[in-house]
Design a protein around this motif. Structure first.
Motif, PDB file in Angstrom:
ATOM      1  N   ASP A 141       0.827  -1.212   0.000  1.00 14.14           N
ATOM      2  CA  ASP A 141       0.000   0.000   0.000  1.00 14.14           C
ATOM      3  C   ASP A 141       0.861   1.262   0.000  1.00 14.14           C
ATOM      4  O   ASP A 141       0.416   2.327   0.429  1.00 14.14           O
ATOM      5  CB  ASP A 141      -0.937   0.006   1.210  1.00 14.14           C
ATOM      6  CG  ASP A 141      -0.174  -0.079   2.532  1.00 14.14           C
ATOM      7  OD1 ASP A 141       1.040  -0.374   2.508  1.00 14.14           O
ATOM      8  OD2 ASP A 141      -0.798   0.142   3.591  1.00 14.14           O
ATOM      9  N   ALA A 142       2.076   1.156  -0.517  1.00 13.91           N
ATOM     10  CA  ALA A 142       2.998   2.295  -0.495  1.00 13.91           C
ATOM     11  C   ALA A 142       2.556   3.402  -1.447  1.00 13.91           C
ATOM     12  O   ALA A 142       1.932   3.149  -2.485  1.00 13.91           O
ATOM     13  CB  ALA A 142       4.401   1.825  -0.878  1.00 13.91           C
ATOM     14  N   CYS A 143       2.881   4.641  -1.073  1.00 14.71           N
ATOM     15  CA  CYS A 143       2.795   5.779  -1.989  1.00 14.71           C
ATOM     16  C   CYS A 143       4.220   6.038  -2.474  1.00 14.71           C
ATOM     17  O   CYS A 143       5.088   6.396  -1.676  1.00 14.71           O
ATOM     18  CB  CYS A 143       2.259   7.019  -1.282  1.00 14.71           C
ATOM     19  SG  CYS A 143       0.557   6.880  -0.721  1.00 14.71           S
ATOM     20  N   ILE A 144       4.462   5.855  -3.748  1.00  8.76           N
ATOM     21  CA  ILE A 144       5.812   5.990  -4.293  1.00  8.76           C
ATOM     22  C   ILE A 144       5.907   7.315  -5.039  1.00  8.76           C
ATOM     23  O   ILE A 144       5.244   7.531  -6.051  1.00  8.76           O
ATOM     24  CB  ILE A 144       6.153   4.821  -5.227  1.00  8.76           C
ATOM     25  CG1 ILE A 144       6.105   3.499  -4.444  1.00  8.76           C
ATOM     26  CG2 ILE A 144       7.516   5.025  -5.865  1.00  8.76           C
ATOM     27  CD1 ILE A 144       6.350   2.269  -5.287  1.00  8.76           C
ATOM     28  N   ILE A 145       6.735   8.189  -4.514  1.00  9.98           N
ATOM     29  CA  ILE A 145       6.982   9.491  -5.142  1.00  9.98           C
ATOM     30  C   ILE A 145       8.279   9.365  -5.933  1.00  9.98           C
ATOM     31  O   ILE A 145       9.360   9.211  -5.356  1.00  9.98           O
ATOM     32  CB  ILE A 145       7.099  10.601  -4.094  1.00  9.98           C
ATOM     33  CG1 ILE A 145       5.818  10.681  -3.267  1.00  9.98           C
ATOM     34  CG2 ILE A 145       7.394  11.940  -4.763  1.00  9.98           C
ATOM     35  CD1 ILE A 145       5.950  11.556  -2.027  1.00  9.98           C
ATOM     36  N   GLN A 146       8.175   9.406  -7.237  1.00  6.62           N
ATOM     37  CA  GLN A 146       9.366   9.281  -8.080  1.00  6.62           C
ATOM     38  C   GLN A 146       9.807  10.662  -8.530  1.00  6.62           C
ATOM     39  O   GLN A 146       9.065  11.396  -9.184  1.00  6.62           O
ATOM     40  CB  GLN A 146       9.088   8.394  -9.288  1.00  6.62           C
ATOM     41  CG  GLN A 146      10.341   8.136 -10.116  1.00  6.62           C
ATOM     42  CD  GLN A 146      10.122   7.104 -11.219  1.00  6.62           C
ATOM     43  OE1 GLN A 146       9.051   6.499 -11.316  1.00  6.62           O
ATOM     44  NE2 GLN A 146      11.132   6.899 -12.048  1.00  6.62           N
ATOM     45  N   THR A 147      11.018  11.021  -8.146  1.00  3.01           N
ATOM     46  CA  THR A 147      11.562  12.327  -8.495  1.00  3.01           C
ATOM     47  C   THR A 147      12.269  12.245  -9.846  1.00  3.01           C
ATOM     48  O   THR A 147      13.079  11.354 -10.068  1.00  3.01           O
ATOM     49  CB  THR A 147      12.553  12.813  -7.430  1.00  3.01           C
ATOM     50  OG1 THR A 147      11.911  12.787  -6.159  1.00  3.01           O
ATOM     51  CG2 THR A 147      13.024  14.224  -7.726  1.00  3.01           C
ATOM     52  N   HIS A 148      11.948  13.184 -10.727  1.00  2.07           N
ATOM     53  CA  HIS A 148      12.520  13.186 -12.078  1.00  2.07           C
ATOM     54  C   HIS A 148      13.424  14.399 -12.267  1.00  2.07           C
ATOM     55  O   HIS A 148      13.060  15.524 -11.921  1.00  2.07           O
ATOM     56  CB  HIS A 148      11.411  13.207 -13.127  1.00  2.07           C
ATOM     57  CG  HIS A 148      10.465  12.051 -13.021  1.00  2.07           C
ATOM     58  ND1 HIS A 148      10.800  10.770 -13.404  1.00  2.07           N
ATOM     59  CD2 HIS A 148       9.194  11.978 -12.536  1.00  2.07           C
ATOM     60  CE1 HIS A 148       9.786   9.956 -13.185  1.00  2.07           C
ATOM     61  NE2 HIS A 148       8.795  10.671 -12.658  1.00  2.07           N
ATOM     62  N   ARG A 149      14.580  14.128 -12.817  1.00  2.00           N
ATOM     63  CA  ARG A 149      15.536  15.183 -13.141  1.00  2.00           C
ATOM     64  C   ARG A 149      16.157  14.856 -14.487  1.00  2.00           C
ATOM     65  O   ARG A 149      16.307  13.681 -14.837  1.00  2.00           O
ATOM     66  CB  ARG A 149      16.620  15.269 -12.056  1.00  2.00           C
ATOM     67  CG  ARG A 149      17.558  16.457 -12.190  1.00  2.00           C
ATOM     68  CD  ARG A 149      18.622  16.424 -11.106  1.00  2.00           C
ATOM     69  NE  ARG A 149      19.460  17.621 -11.129  1.00  2.00           N
ATOM     70  CZ  ARG A 149      20.544  17.794 -10.379  1.00  2.00           C
ATOM     71  NH1 ARG A 149      20.921  16.830  -9.537  1.00  2.00           N
ATOM     72  NH2 ARG A 149      21.251  18.907 -10.468  1.00  2.00           N
ATOM     73  N   ASP A 150      16.521  15.859 -15.235  1.00  3.56           N
ATOM     74  CA  ASP A 150      17.176  15.651 -16.529  1.00  3.56           C
ATOM     75  C   ASP A 150      18.326  14.656 -16.355  1.00  3.56           C
ATOM     76  O   ASP A 150      19.237  14.886 -15.549  1.00  3.56           O
ATOM     77  CB  ASP A 150      17.713  16.989 -17.042  1.00  3.56           C
ATOM     78  CG  ASP A 150      18.317  16.893 -18.430  1.00  3.56           C
ATOM     79  OD1 ASP A 150      18.651  15.775 -18.872  1.00  3.56           O
ATOM     80  OD2 ASP A 150      18.483  17.952 -19.071  1.00  3.56           O
ATOM     81  N   PRO A 151      18.307  13.522 -17.083  1.00  2.00           N
ATOM     82  CA  PRO A 151      19.376  12.527 -16.927  1.00  2.00           C
ATOM     83  C   PRO A 151      20.775  13.078 -17.141  1.00  2.00           C
ATOM     84  O   PRO A 151      21.731  12.584 -16.526  1.00  2.00           O
ATOM     85  CB  PRO A 151      19.034  11.477 -17.994  1.00  2.00           C
ATOM     86  CG  PRO A 151      17.563  11.590 -18.162  1.00  2.00           C
ATOM     87  CD  PRO A 151      17.250  13.049 -18.006  1.00  2.00           C
ATOM     88  N   VAL A 152      20.913  14.089 -17.964  1.00  2.00           N
ATOM     89  CA  VAL A 152      22.230  14.688 -18.177  1.00  2.00           C
ATOM     90  C   VAL A 152      22.760  15.254 -16.853  1.00  2.00           C
ATOM     91  O   VAL A 152      23.924  15.047 -16.493  1.00  2.00           O
ATOM     92  CB  VAL A 152      22.161  15.792 -19.254  1.00  2.00           C
ATOM     93  CG1 VAL A 152      23.478  16.564 -19.317  1.00  2.00           C
ATOM     94  CG2 VAL A 152      21.840  15.178 -20.613  1.00  2.00           C
TER      95      VAL A 152
END
Length: 288
Positions: A141-152
């Motif tokens: 039942d987790a809330c998964i917050i995925q942080t996105h940043r420019d891969p470069v």
């Protein structure tokens, strides 16, 4: 994670209690436990060996920290591979099912909360991306917050951090080797996470919820971004929580300990190479 930690209702593991997990911390002595001073001395030694690391990632005995340190108690952790040159270990690790590790991860959290509870755990570790399937099996039942940043930017930053930590244990380092290693590791984690997330989101019985958070947004408006996250995760926002976060940000502004300087070129990497490697990820999350 450290903004979430300003909310007294939530529980983030502090570095000292993950290093010395047993016996579990007492609520009444949580800020005065003698193990805290012991860990502070260990951190002082670390900073003497790696003085530039504070500009990359501040470590403190009583600061919330990545729960990847709980994995080290099983000797199954990406952090070991980032500190030492262990190609055979890395190959072995990539072939392991990490569900048993997450089972023991959960037991350690249960131990830590035995005498000092919170309403909800707030955990963080980029290494979770490599094993979301195992995480979701143990925390359905987790809330998964995925942080996105420019891969470069991500690859350059991660490689710079890798150079600093590896330099403690190695006399001779080739920057291009460290760059290749960081690119391989992060690429593997992103590929795994996209596959695991796709399976979870296509499963009508899955209780796990995913939320996407963009690095640029939390830098531009940290409190406003957190308010939105609270709403998405079903947490109650309050004026006192907002005041605590603002107070924390006033004391802990970006580049407080100096600006982290890095560039892809110094590690033998090119922007075109990164964009090609992460084309699928960029297409999904950055609409390129």
């Amino acid at each position: 994670q450290r903004l979430f930690a300003q909310d007294a209702r939530l529980r983030s593991p502090q570095y000292w209690e993950m290093v010395y997990t047993c016996p579990p911390p007492e609520k009444d002595t949580y800020t005065t436990d003698p193990r805290i001073q012991k860990v502070e001395k260990e951190i002082d030694v670390f900073y003497k060996l790696c003085p530039q690391f504070k500009t990359i990632h501040e470590v403190g005995a009583r600061l919330p920290e990545e729960c990847i340190f709980l994995f080290e108690n099983d000797l199954i952790s990406d952090s070991l591979n980032m500190a030492f040159d262990l190609p055979e270990y890395y190959k072995w690790l990539n072939g392991q099912s990490l569900r048993p590790v997450y089972e023991r991860h959960k037991k350690q959290l249960q131990l830590l909360q035995y005498r000092n509870r919170g309403e909800r755990w707030v955990l963080k570790a980029p290494g979770h991306l490599r094993s979301l399937r195992s995480l979701m099996q143990v925390y359905p039942d987790a809330c998964i917050i995925q942080t996105h940043r420019d891969p470069v930017e991500t690859i350059a930053s991660a490689t710079s951090m890798g150079m600093e930590t590896l330099s403690i244990f190695h006399d001779k380092l080739l920057p291009e080797d460290v760059g290749k290693k960081a690119l391989e590791w992060i690429g593997f984690c992103i590929d795994q996470s996209m596959d695991d997330r796709e399976q979870a989101e296509s499963n009508p019985n899955s209780q796990v919820r995913f939320f996407d958070l963009y690095y640029k947004d939390i830098v531009a408006d940290p409190v406003g971004t957190m308010r939105d996250l609270y709403d998405q995760c079903g947490l109650a926002w309050s004026s006192s929580v907002e005041q605590q976060m603002n107070a924390f940000l006033a004391e802990n502004h970006q580049h407080k300990h100096g600006k982290h300087q890095y560039a892809l070129e110094q590690f033998g990497l090119k922007e075109e190479q990164i964009n090609e490697r992460f084309a699928s990820y960029n297409k999904r999350f950055f609409k390129q």
